[in-house]
Design an enzyme around this catalytic site. Sequence first.
Site: not given
Ligand code: GRF
Length: 194
Positions: A20-22, A95, A98, A112, A114, A150, A179
């Site tokens: 969940g860093s994003n 993961m 959909l 999304n 990627h 994707d 990202e």
């Molecule tokens: C990221 O590298 C994203 O591109 C991929 O999964 C990873 C998720 O990282 N789809 P986080 O959970 O947001 O840290």
Amino acid sequence: MKKLNGNKKINISVFISGKGSNLKNLIEFSKRKKSKFFISSIISNNPKAIGLKYSKKFKIKKKIINFINPNLAEKKILFFLKKEKVELICLAGFMKILSKNFVKKFKGNIINVHPSLLPKYKGLNTHQRVLNNNEKYSGCTIHFVTSVLDSGKIILQKRVKISKNDNAVSLAKKILKQEHIIYPKALMRIYPNL
Ligand code: GRF
């Protein structure tokens, strides 16, 4: 693209499965002073997703949906999203794929991240495949989601140089950093009139 009236903010649900860093990055972005984005919920298929901790930390609704029966899971999610008036879904390390039906319901409103320069290296295990092919560059892509994995329209990409010493872990780290920069930028790009 949506036109906004008054102070309305774009209501976003972020879907995660892991760290969940994003998600954290998008929450922080949405909390900036002049932000026009509001993250109203976090949805995870994985009850153990570390990123779920941000629900408590930032007081954001969370919903855990098991995908043992994907059809039923999607029905529940759609019901929830409708109830919460969600306008945009941001997939962030989610993961599960959909279904066509689900994507149709949110046409144009699912994006999304990627970790590759799409259309190259779709799917999983991207960094190792990139390294195995001795690529000089990799990167990340923010794209619209279609029912083909994707493959939707690209909103933004960032290229990252691969160094001789990179391995899958160091490359993933470098790319993740990018990202976090381009995901918020992509949001502003798809709503240029905010
Ligand atoms: C990221 O590298 C994203 O591109 C991929 O999964 C990873 C998720 O990282 N789809 P986080 O959970 O947001 O840290």
